[in-house]
Design a protein around this motif. Structure first.
Motif, mmCIF file in Angstrom:
data_model
loop_
_atom_site.group_PDB
_atom_site.id
_atom_site.type_symbol
_atom_site.label_atom_id
_atom_site.label_comp_id
_atom_site.label_asym_id
_atom_site.label_seq_id
_atom_site.Cartn_x
_atom_site.Cartn_y
_atom_site.Cartn_z
ATOM 1 N N ARG A 1 64.725 74.021 112.426
ATOM 2 C CA ARG A 1 65.848 73.185 112.023
ATOM 3 C C ARG A 1 65.960 71.973 112.947
ATOM 4 N N TRP A 2 65.877 72.221 114.237
ATOM 5 C CA TRP A 2 65.954 71.135 115.210
ATOM 6 C C TRP A 2 64.800 70.144 115.008
ATOM 7 N N LYS A 3 63.636 70.668 114.740
ATOM 8 C CA LYS A 3 62.462 69.822 114.508
ATOM 9 C C LYS A 3 62.659 68.959 113.254
ATOM 10 N N LEU A 4 63.250 69.539 112.207
ATOM 11 C CA LEU A 4 63.535 68.773 110.990
ATOM 12 C C LEU A 4 64.525 67.659 111.287
ATOM 13 N N TRP A 5 65.575 67.960 112.060
ATOM 14 C CA TRP A 5 66.556 66.938 112.421
ATOM 15 C C TRP A 5 65.852 65.792 113.156
ATOM 16 N N ALA A 6 64.980 66.121 114.096
ATOM 17 C CA ALA A 6 64.293 65.114 114.900
ATOM 18 C C ALA A 6 63.351 64.251 114.063
ATOM 19 N N LYS A 7 62.776 64.803 113.006
ATOM 20 C CA LYS A 7 61.799 64.079 112.187
ATOM 21 C C LYS A 7 62.354 63.703 110.808
ATOM 22 N N TRP A 8 63.659 63.733 110.642
ATOM 23 C CA TRP A 8 64.290 63.490 109.347
ATOM 24 C C TRP A 8 63.834 62.181 108.715
ATOM 25 N N GLU A 9 63.864 61.084 109.462
ATOM 26 C CA GLU A 9 63.473 59.784 108.905
ATOM 27 C C GLU A 9 62.016 59.789 108.457
ATOM 28 N N VAL B 1 73.014 68.170 108.203
ATOM 29 C CA VAL B 1 74.133 68.526 109.075
ATOM 30 C C VAL B 1 74.295 70.029 109.266
ATOM 31 N N GLY B 2 73.511 70.813 108.538
ATOM 32 C CA GLY B 2 73.611 72.254 108.697
ATOM 33 C C GLY B 2 72.435 72.967 108.053
ATOM 34 N N VAL C 1 69.407 77.500 103.298
ATOM 35 C CA VAL C 1 70.141 76.415 102.639
ATOM 36 C C VAL C 1 70.296 75.262 103.629
ATOM 37 N N LEU C 2 69.790 74.105 103.246
ATOM 38 C CA LEU C 2 69.912 72.896 104.056
ATOM 39 C C LEU C 2 71.109 72.109 103.536
ATOM 40 N N TYR C 3 72.068 71.835 104.418
ATOM 41 C CA TYR C 3 73.239 71.044 104.067
ATOM 42 C C TYR C 3 72.982 69.607 104.502
ATOM 43 N N VAL C 4 73.135 68.694 103.553
ATOM 44 C CA VAL C 4 72.863 67.281 103.819
ATOM 45 C C VAL C 4 74.112 66.472 103.507
ATOM 46 N N TRP C 5 74.620 65.771 104.516
ATOM 47 C CA TRP C 5 75.749 64.870 104.332
ATOM 48 C C TRP C 5 75.230 63.578 103.711
ATOM 49 N N VAL C 6 75.946 63.089 102.692
ATOM 50 C CA VAL C 6 75.561 61.867 101.989
ATOM 51 C C VAL C 6 76.689 60.846 102.143
ATOM 52 N N LYS D 1 65.039 76.766 101.001
ATOM 53 C CA LYS D 1 65.044 77.311 99.648
ATOM 54 C C LYS D 1 65.913 76.477 98.718
ATOM 55 N N TYR D 2 66.965 75.884 99.282
ATOM 56 C CA TYR D 2 67.920 75.138 98.471
ATOM 57 C C TYR D 2 68.540 74.038 99.328
ATOM 58 N N ILE D 3 68.850 72.902 98.724
ATOM 59 C CA ILE D 3 69.531 71.809 99.422
ATOM 60 C C ILE D 3 70.900 71.619 98.779
ATOM 61 N N LYS D 4 71.922 71.603 99.613
ATOM 62 C CA LYS D 4 73.287 71.364 99.142
ATOM 63 C C LYS D 4 73.773 70.057 99.763
ATOM 64 N N PHE D 5 74.193 69.132 98.909
ATOM 65 C CA PHE D 5 74.682 67.843 99.373
ATOM 66 C C PHE D 5 76.200 67.879 99.485
ATOM 67 N N THR D 6 76.722 67.152 100.457
ATOM 68 C CA THR D 6 78.159 67.109 100.665
ATOM 69 C C THR D 6 78.596 65.719 101.126
#
Length: 131
Positions: free
Chosen positions: A35-43, A57-58, A63-68, A98-103
C-alpha cells in the motif's frame, strides 16, 4: 567463514532484504508495505493528470479507497476503474486490489494508523539517488 573464501552471491543491503520480504510475504505488514509503495508511485501508475485530481487515501481487505477532487472527476474515474485496478495489479501484485471505491469525502475512508509504518520504512530504506 574462511577469509580466503569468497561469498557465492552478491551481498544484499538490509533494505533490499526487507523489501523482498515485504513484497513476497502474505502478512498484514506485507500488505501495508505494498500500500505504501502504491502511494509513493501513484503518479507513475495513473499518470500526472489523474494524480493531480485523485489520490489513494485508504486500503483495507483488497479495497482501494481513492479520493477524487470533484464530481466531474468522479464520473471520469468510474469509467477508468477497471483499467486502473488492472494496472496496479500488473505493476505490484496480482489481485492486490480487488475493488476501487471512489469518494469525495475523505472521512468516509476506514481509518487505521499507518503513519508509524511509513516512518519505519523511511528510516530503514530512505529514498535516495546515491546508490
Amino acid at each position: 567463514m574462511d577469509p580466503k573464501q569468497k561469498p557465492k552471491g552478491k551481498l544484499s543491503i538490509g533494505s533490499e532484504v526487507l523489501q523482498r520480504l515485504f513484497e513476497n510475504g502474505k502478512s498484514p505488514l506485507s500488505e501495508q508495505f505494498m500500500r505504501w509503495k502504491l502511494w509513493a508511485k501513484w503518479e507513475e501508475v495513473v499518470g500526472p493528470t489523474i494524480a493531480k485530481n485523485a489520490e489513494p487515501v485508504g486500503f483495507q481487505r483488497g479495497v482501494l479507497y481513492v479520493w477524487v477532487r470533484n464530481s466531474s472527476w468522479m464520473q471520469q474515474m468510474i469509467f477508468m476503474k477497471d483499467p486502473i485496478r488492472d494496472t496496479i495489479n500488473q505493476k505490484f501484485e496480482n489481485n492486490f486490489v480487488k475493488y476501487i471505491k471512489f469518494t469525495l469525502d475523505r472521512r468516509e475512508v476506514p481509518t487505521e494508523d499507518t503513519s508509524t509504518f511509513k516512518e519505519m520504512i523511511q528510516k530503514i530504506a530512505p529514498e535516495s539517488d546515491d546508490e
